[in-house]
Design an enzyme around this catalytic site. Sequence first.
Site, short mmCIF file in Angstrom:
data_model
loop_
_atom_site.label_atom_id
_atom_site.label_comp_id
_atom_site.label_asym_id
_atom_site.label_seq_id
_atom_site.Cartn_x
_atom_site.Cartn_y
_atom_site.Cartn_z
N ASP A 136 0.83 -1.21 0.00
CA ASP A 136 0.00 0.00 0.00
C ASP A 136 0.87 1.26 0.00
OD1 ASP A 136 -2.31 1.47 0.01
OD2 ASP A 136 -2.63 1.31 2.16
N ASN B 201 1.18 3.38 -2.94
CA ASN B 201 1.67 3.80 -4.27
C ASN B 201 1.08 5.15 -4.68
OD1 ASN B 201 2.83 1.31 -4.34
ND2 ASN B 201 1.31 0.39 -5.70
N GLY B 202 -0.22 5.32 -4.41
CA GLY B 202 -0.90 6.56 -4.81
C GLY B 202 -0.29 7.77 -4.11
N HIS C 170 2.21 3.07 -8.95
CA HIS C 170 2.08 1.62 -9.13
C HIS C 170 3.27 1.08 -9.94
CE1 HIS C 170 -1.79 1.87 -7.30
NE2 HIS C 170 -2.40 2.44 -8.33
N ARG D 75 -12.12 1.77 -8.30
CA ARG D 75 -11.24 2.93 -8.52
C ARG D 75 -11.56 3.58 -9.87
NH1 ARG D 75 -5.54 2.36 -5.56
NH2 ARG D 75 -6.37 1.50 -3.64
N LEU E 268 11.94 -19.73 -5.02
CA LEU E 268 10.95 -18.92 -4.29
C LEU E 268 9.63 -19.01 -5.04
CD1 LEU E 268 10.95 -16.02 -2.23
CD2 LEU E 268 10.03 -15.34 -4.40
N ARG F 2 2.09 -4.97 6.06
CA ARG F 2 1.36 -3.97 5.27
C ARG F 2 2.16 -2.68 5.31
NH1 ARG F 2 -4.85 -2.54 4.52
NH2 ARG F 2 -4.57 -0.69 3.24
N ARG G 71 -4.80 -2.21 8.86
CA ARG G 71 -5.90 -3.13 8.63
C ARG G 71 -5.50 -4.18 7.61
NH1 ARG G 71 -8.19 2.03 7.10
NH2 ARG G 71 -7.71 2.40 4.91
N SER H 110 -7.73 -5.48 5.18
CA SER H 110 -8.35 -5.18 3.89
C SER H 110 -8.65 -6.41 3.03
CB SER H 110 -7.49 -4.19 3.10
OG SER H 110 -7.44 -2.95 3.76
N GLU I 187 1.95 -13.48 12.19
CA GLU I 187 2.39 -12.28 12.88
C GLU I 187 2.12 -11.10 11.96
OE1 GLU I 187 3.45 -12.09 15.97
OE2 GLU I 187 3.27 -14.27 16.19
#
Length: 249
Positions: A16, A18-19, A33, A67, A127, A180, A186, A188, A199
């Site tokens: 979160d 980017n904007g 983004h 959006r 990975l 986050r 949160r 989301s 965790e």
Amino acid sequence: MSHPSSVPRHLAIVMDGNGRWANRRLMPRVAGHKQGVDALMNTVRACAARGIQYLTVFAFSSENWKRPQDEVSGLMSLMLSAVAKYLGSLEREGVRVRIVGDRAGISQRVRQACEECEQRTRHNTRLILTVAFNYGGRWDIVQACRRAIAAGVPAEELDEARLSGFMSMADTPDPDLFVRTGGEVRVSNFLLWQIAYSELYFTDCLWPDFDAAQLDAALAAYSARDRRFGTSQEAVPIPPDSSSSIFGD
Ligand code: FPP
């Protein structure tokens, strides 16, 4: 019960901010983004270098359709350009890419790009990068229930283990650490089922600024946590010569 390792096996990230990163530079949100894709690639490499086996990121949520249209189409184009720019590197660097989410809701071009990622990297094991795209945690639980019903699982046989087998990441261990960025505290609607015992770590760092040092700060916080998975408040050591335990184990 403490985790035996200070490095999580599975890291999940809500990318979160980017904007706001773009706004602060008077750039369009999509530019944030775009920078976020580069931060993601750097994070993939940093995770692989630290021995993290699974990285799951929230790239487009079921709610992101609300959006502005130009941002939604910008994110779709970005998915295509990110694949064109980085798939070769991911393939060479041993990263397996998987996409989770509602594919029925996305365009054929984006769907094909998702399939190409999965196909070309399917033999890689260094990975596992899971990209949640048109994904929501509630959507995942509902689709799992629907598939369980369609498979004819009787209601009385449906338990947590059985339903887990129908979740979109059934063959992936649950995240050990949920990060986050961007300052909001949160979840989301990301991985609701799978983060029951993860965790949680929140940072004000905006996603495009997330780098190896930020990752290490999250890992340091994680390694200081005492994971008990719902067991007793204090880890009481059992003496080595104890022949019986009140816990029956
Ligand atoms: C949240 O930032 C971020 C997103 C909705 C998209 C995340 C996507 C990427 C990092 C790029 C990777 C994506 C693809 C397509 C491979 P925000 O826009 O909510 O930021 P804000 O809270 O500052 O407004």
